[in-house]
Write an enzyme that holds these catalytic residues in place. Structure first.
Site, PDB file in Angstrom:
ATOM      1  N   SER A   1       7.562   4.608   0.151  1.00  0.00           N
ATOM      2  CA  SER A   1       6.450   4.981   1.033  1.00  0.00           C
ATOM      3  C   SER A   1       6.952   5.677   2.286  1.00  0.00           C
ATOM      4  O   SER A   1       6.233   6.449   2.912  1.00  0.00           O
ATOM      5  CB  SER A   1       5.666   3.728   1.426  1.00  0.00           C
ATOM      6  OG  SER A   1       5.225   3.054   0.275  1.00  0.00           O
TER       7      SER A   1
ATOM      8  N   MET B   1      11.799   6.730  -5.055  1.00  0.00           N
ATOM      9  CA  MET B   1      10.483   6.819  -4.416  1.00  0.00           C
ATOM     10  C   MET B   1      10.312   5.690  -3.409  1.00  0.00           C
ATOM     11  O   MET B   1      10.718   4.560  -3.642  1.00  0.00           O
ATOM     12  CB  MET B   1       9.396   6.740  -5.472  1.00  0.00           C
ATOM     13  CG  MET B   1       9.424   7.961  -6.365  1.00  0.00           C
ATOM     14  SD  MET B   1       7.783   8.418  -6.907  1.00  0.00           S
ATOM     15  CE  MET B   1       8.210   9.785  -8.002  1.00  0.00           C
TER      16      MET B   1
ATOM     17  N   HIS C   1       5.280   2.300  -7.503  1.00  0.00           N
ATOM     18  CA  HIS C   1       4.325   1.188  -7.585  1.00  0.00           C
ATOM     19  C   HIS C   1       3.548   1.244  -8.890  1.00  0.00           C
ATOM     20  O   HIS C   1       3.342   0.219  -9.557  1.00  0.00           O
ATOM     21  CB  HIS C   1       3.319   1.249  -6.425  1.00  0.00           C
ATOM     22  CG  HIS C   1       3.932   1.095  -5.074  1.00  0.00           C
ATOM     23  ND1 HIS C   1       3.931   2.116  -4.145  1.00  0.00           N
ATOM     24  CD2 HIS C   1       4.572   0.062  -4.481  1.00  0.00           C
ATOM     25  CE1 HIS C   1       4.516   1.699  -3.047  1.00  0.00           C
ATOM     26  NE2 HIS C   1       4.923   0.454  -3.207  1.00  0.00           N
TER      27      HIS C   1
ATOM     28  N   GLY D   1       0.817  -1.210   0.000  1.00  0.00           N
ATOM     29  CA  GLY D   1       0.000   0.000   0.000  1.00  0.00           C
ATOM     30  C   GLY D   1       0.850   1.258   0.000  1.00  0.00           C
ATOM     31  O   GLY D   1       2.042   1.216  -0.326  1.00  0.00           O
TER      32      GLY D   1
END
Lengths: 305, 305
Positions: free
Chosen positions: A179, A177, A8, A2
């Site tokens: 999360s 990048m 992603h 997530g």
């Protein structure tokens, strides 16, 4: 896991380009977090994730309909009761459970500081692959040790799937990048571009002919030395930065290439790094006072030539 | 593992009755043997195995052709290089490799005396299932802990197959068929029927209403006490026999039922046993002088009622 970002979405784009039906799995896997790690703090952003995937589905609608790209056929977001029928799964390295372990490569680099991490990754991916039975699986190169480990697992266990590793998506200043980047805040964000700059500098040296392992790694450290103050083995800008490792390893099994050895240019190598970014030293804003340490990883491929 | 006997053939018969295409796997798996175990001594009988399977194929030819049974579609007999691409696979419990572990049930009973055994079984079965991708897999009840462990593995890892466990095939005196029985020789063979008789006696007691765990196990030991001389914690007939365990365990996870507890008749239980049969005490023939210790296992199901 997530907290979807452009990295992603790049995986999903590649999957859409190469397959008819794409399933996106979103699952924050408890067994890859150690007992004292940040499972609870991991960002959970279900609504935003769904919005991004719907947007991507729309973007591909025309191509999907004309058959020049696949479509997002489903989101696989299981509960832990589905993934771990006997709850709770253990987060202890010697805890009981049904696990897949891939050693020794699961013990090094990221595995050295996070002993249960790759056991959790290998275990959850085994289950995921068995449930979805995908022709191809997509992993990001940013987690390079994970992608090498999954390739090894697929080969050793004869899992009928193809592992695709997609290049890292980066911010304008080169930051990979992640999360976890959202935890950095403005001030720390300014200093962390040093990580990718260091790796690119070492990659440049290799591309210009340097094959001595120690010299290639030194090129990376020189960028840190120039960008930040060094004392007591750590770097200091607006905050303390500890370099966990900058490591040269072989492609297929991630065994280390010693500083005194040379990279075989016909084989190439992986240069990967990890650093821990501490809270800003003199916090001024509310955001700065609440900061937690953030661990960042990155890597570059020294291509065979 | 080859050295096929009627017990193995019974698995194939059941598979032929329930499926169209049956693959028989024959592979002596090195990772389930410990460093000091009998891998080299394990009987290898390729020609005889093939003859038995061809005979079975003939026996089923008519049914196969009319479609009332399946057919033996192939023998899967891989090399270790196929099963373990990175050779040699480790036989040390803390050795490196790509492994599947199912604990705690893999640590008890058979796992207690053979620490790498169930890791090897779970690992090789994972590979086998991925390669063959069978709708159903057939295991013998004789290796009851193995069958419970494989069921747990299939459930925990969401392996898309159905585990079928087929009742133990026995000799006329009750001895469970095993590839290791050939090592017994005539004299020892006469005494080892005591193992199944002991288990059946305990099963009878349960079927007649006894649910106290200690009493059920005692019934089994009484058969040993009556058939053999007991001294220094071992039994003696023509040879020394050491009972490794006679254990009552629950069905789903093989956790032990303590002697002071009762079997829940609505759940039933598994009564399993292992014994080590030493060479005959006073060897007379050439065969007797060359004997090696043979470890035998067996079990009975105390059915829920």
């Amino acid at each position: 896991m997530g907290a979807l970002h452009e990295g992603h979405l790049s995986l999903v784009r590649h999957a859409l380009a190469e397959n008819t039906d794409v399933f996106v799995s979103i699952y924050v896997n408890p067994t890859q977090f150690g007992v004292n790690e940040d499972l609870d703090k991991y960002p959970k952003t279900w609504e935003a994730d769904m919005a991004k995937l719907l947007e991507l589905k729309k973007e591909f609608r025309e191509k999907s309909e004309e058959g020049t790209a696949g479509e997002i056929a489903g989101i696989f977001a299981p509960t832990s009761k589905v993934m771990y029928p006997i709850l709770p799964p253990s987060s202890e390295i010697d805890g009981d459970g049904s696990f897949v372990t891939i050693t020794p490569m699961g013990k090094w680099l990221e595995g050295a500081s996070r002993p249960v991490f790759f056991r959790g990754v290998a275990t959850v991916c085994t289950k995921l692959f068995n449930i979805v039975q995908p022709d191809r699986v997509y992993f990001g190169q940013k987690d390079v040790q994970q992608s090498v480990l999954i390739k090894r697992m697929v080969k050793d266990f004869h899992i009928p799937t193809e592992v695709r590793v997609i290049p890292t998506t980066r911010e304008a200043d080169g930051l990979a990048m992640s999360s976890r980047n959202v935890f950095l805040g403005e001030t720390r964000r300014r200093d962390v571009g040093v990580l990718s700059r260091a790796l690119f500098a070492a990659q440049d040296a290799y591309n210009q002919g340097e094959v001595r392992a120690g010299q290639v790694r030194r090129k990376a450290f020189e960028v840190f030395d120039q960008a930040l103050d060094k004392r007591d083995g750590a770097y200091f800008g607006n905050q303390k930065i500890e370099v966990d490792y900058i490591a040269l390893t072989r492609f297929d099994d991630m065994t280390p290439i010693e500083d005194s050895a040379s990279i075989d240019p016909s084989e190439g190598a992986i240069l990967s790094a990890a650093m821990k970014v501490h809270p800003v030293t003199n916090p001024e804003t509310e955001e700065e006072r609440k900061q937690i340490p953030v661990r960042l990883i990155d890597n570059v491929i020294l291509e065979p030539r």
